[in-house]
Design an enzyme around this catalytic site. Sequence first.
Site, PDB file in Angstrom:
ATOM      1  N   GLU A  78      22.868  66.344  44.881  1.00 45.84           N
ATOM      2  CA  GLU A  78      21.414  66.320  45.101  1.00 45.84           C
ATOM      3  C   GLU A  78      21.119  67.026  46.636  1.00 45.84           C
ATOM      4  OE1 GLU A  78      19.417  63.430  42.004  1.00 45.84           O
ATOM      5  OE2 GLU A  78      20.077  62.350  43.965  1.00 45.84           O
TER       6      GLU A  78
ATOM      7  N   LYS B  41      17.872  58.283  47.915  1.00 48.40           N
ATOM      8  CA  LYS B  41      18.292  58.971  46.682  1.00 48.40           C
ATOM      9  C   LYS B  41      19.588  58.385  46.282  1.00 48.40           C
ATOM     10  CE  LYS B  41      17.248  63.019  45.570  1.00 48.40           C
ATOM     11  NZ  LYS B  41      16.807  62.503  44.377  1.00 48.40           N
TER      12      LYS B  41
ATOM     13  N   ASP C 271      12.895  67.366  43.361  1.00 43.27           N
ATOM     14  CA  ASP C 271      13.728  66.299  42.838  1.00 43.27           C
ATOM     15  C   ASP C 271      13.071  65.145  43.233  1.00 43.27           C
ATOM     16  OD1 ASP C 271      15.890  64.566  42.152  1.00 43.27           O
ATOM     17  OD2 ASP C 271      16.955  65.361  43.736  1.00 43.27           O
ATOM     18  N   GLY C 272      13.252  63.816  42.541  1.00 46.55           N
ATOM     19  CA  GLY C 272      12.679  62.522  42.610  1.00 46.55           C
ATOM     20  C   GLY C 272      13.289  62.051  44.101  1.00 46.55           C
ATOM     21  N   ALA C 273      12.995  60.564  43.938  1.00 49.91           N
ATOM     22  CA  ALA C 273      13.502  59.802  45.083  1.00 49.91           C
ATOM     23  C   ALA C 273      13.144  58.506  44.602  1.00 49.91           C
ATOM     24  CB  ALA C 273      12.783  60.137  46.424  1.00 49.91           C
ATOM     25  N   ASP C 274      14.070  57.467  45.126  1.00 49.99           N
ATOM     26  CA  ASP C 274      14.211  56.164  44.918  1.00 49.99           C
ATOM     27  C   ASP C 274      13.125  55.605  45.946  1.00 49.99           C
ATOM     28  OD1 ASP C 274      16.049  56.158  42.919  1.00 49.99           O
ATOM     29  OD2 ASP C 274      17.345  56.723  44.380  1.00 49.99           O
TER      30      ASP C 274
ATOM     31  N   GLY D 242      16.917  62.602  37.305  1.00 44.30           N
ATOM     32  CA  GLY D 242      16.137  61.342  37.301  1.00 44.30           C
ATOM     33  C   GLY D 242      15.163  61.640  36.091  1.00 44.30           C
ATOM     34  N   SER D 243      14.156  60.306  35.964  1.00 47.12           N
ATOM     35  CA  SER D 243      13.323  60.474  35.079  1.00 47.12           C
ATOM     36  C   SER D 243      11.991  61.392  35.594  1.00 47.12           C
ATOM     37  CB  SER D 243      12.729  59.115  34.608  1.00 47.12           C
ATOM     38  OG  SER D 243      12.233  58.301  35.944  1.00 47.12           O
TER      39      SER D 243
ATOM     40  N   LYS E 102       6.944  54.536  44.788  1.00 45.22           N
ATOM     41  CA  LYS E 102       8.137  54.846  45.537  1.00 45.22           C
ATOM     42  C   LYS E 102       7.996  54.838  47.062  1.00 45.22           C
ATOM     43  CE  LYS E 102      10.909  55.928  41.913  1.00 45.22           C
ATOM     44  NZ  LYS E 102      11.061  57.082  41.461  1.00 45.22           N
TER      45      LYS E 102
HETATM   46  C1  5RP Z   1      19.224  60.506  41.246  1.00 43.98           C
HETATM   47  C2  5RP Z   1      18.106  60.291  42.322  1.00 43.98           C
HETATM   48  C3  5RP Z   1      16.702  60.258  41.581  1.00 43.98           C
HETATM   49  O1  5RP Z   1      15.910  61.448  42.133  1.00 43.98           O
HETATM   50  C4  5RP Z   1      16.244  59.023  41.979  1.00 43.98           C
HETATM   51  O2  5RP Z   1      17.037  57.847  41.390  1.00 43.98           O
HETATM   52  C5  5RP Z   1      14.826  58.844  41.157  1.00 43.98           C
HETATM   53  O3  5RP Z   1      14.789  58.857  39.798  1.00 43.98           O
HETATM   54  P1  5RP Z   1      13.192  58.587  39.026  1.00 43.98           P
HETATM   55  O4  5RP Z   1      12.829  59.673  38.982  1.00 43.98           O
HETATM   56  O5  5RP Z   1      14.163  58.331  37.611  1.00 43.98           O
HETATM   57  O6  5RP Z   1      12.734  57.334  39.417  1.00 43.98           O
HETATM   58  O7  5RP Z   1      18.161  60.147  43.346  1.00 43.98           O
HETATM   59  O8  5RP Z   1      20.514  60.441  41.829  1.00 43.98           O
END
Ligand code: 5RP
Length: 240
Positions: free
Chosen positions: A113, A104, A91-94, A37-38, A131
């Site tokens: 993930e 996620k 890692d990131g998260a939604d 993710g970004s 988030k």
């Molecule tokens: C990918 C994910 C990402 O961690 C999640 O979508 C967050 O993405 P971003 O950092 O672009 O907001 O779970 O499967």
Amino acid sequence: MTQTSPITDPVDLAKRRAAEQAAELVQPGMRIGLGTGSTAKHFIDIVGEMVKDGLEVACVPTSEQTRAQAESLGILLTTMEETPGLDLTVDGADEFDSQMRLIKGGGGALLREKIVAAASARMVVIADASKEVKTLGKFPLPVEIVPFGLTATRRAVSAAAALAGCRGTITLREREGRPFVTDGGHYILDCAFGAIPDPEALDDQLSRIPGVVESGLFIGLAKAVIIADTNGIRILGSLT
Ligand code: 5RP
């Protein structure tokens, strides 16, 4: 660690700041899970800079997208087969809540993930403050399913969700008019529940459905969340 071209977007800047904080956890010789993710992209960029400066680490990417980025930066990659236990995953998260329960899978990489996070001594989440939620579920919950029996599985997901107090539209994720296919060859149902009152109950219900591979609920996996906004950094949980 400084970025070569200045970031002007405040949200992107927050993501970078969170990634920089997470990079301080990286030690020589570590086995590291690289998220997708970004936000994770910033962390991978920083690890790439550290590797250029001589850091030796071995990393497992959580998606083909992350693999491509890491390879382009010269980061040494390994596999879960060669390296089944990892020291740290970033890692990131939604979405995340105060108990560090996560949604996620917005980027479609939730299965790898979750496997990588579960195999790590520490999963640290990096996120901009947008988030953070009181109740998970505003972001549609991704549920990875096998293509066979799609309609039956979608029905079962709806019924299971109702048992956990969740109702809403369940949509097959598409890309360019065709079902989106994950790195593992599966489909994704995006479940717009609006609110998930009992994430543990929903996760339990979903895990009983034969066609469900994994849900995007990450419960009990994150040890810390690094939250960045224009005011600075806040940490949920513990970084040690
Ligand atoms: C990918 C994910 C990402 O961690 C999640 O979508 C967050 O993405 P971003 O950092 O672009 O907001 O779970 O499967």
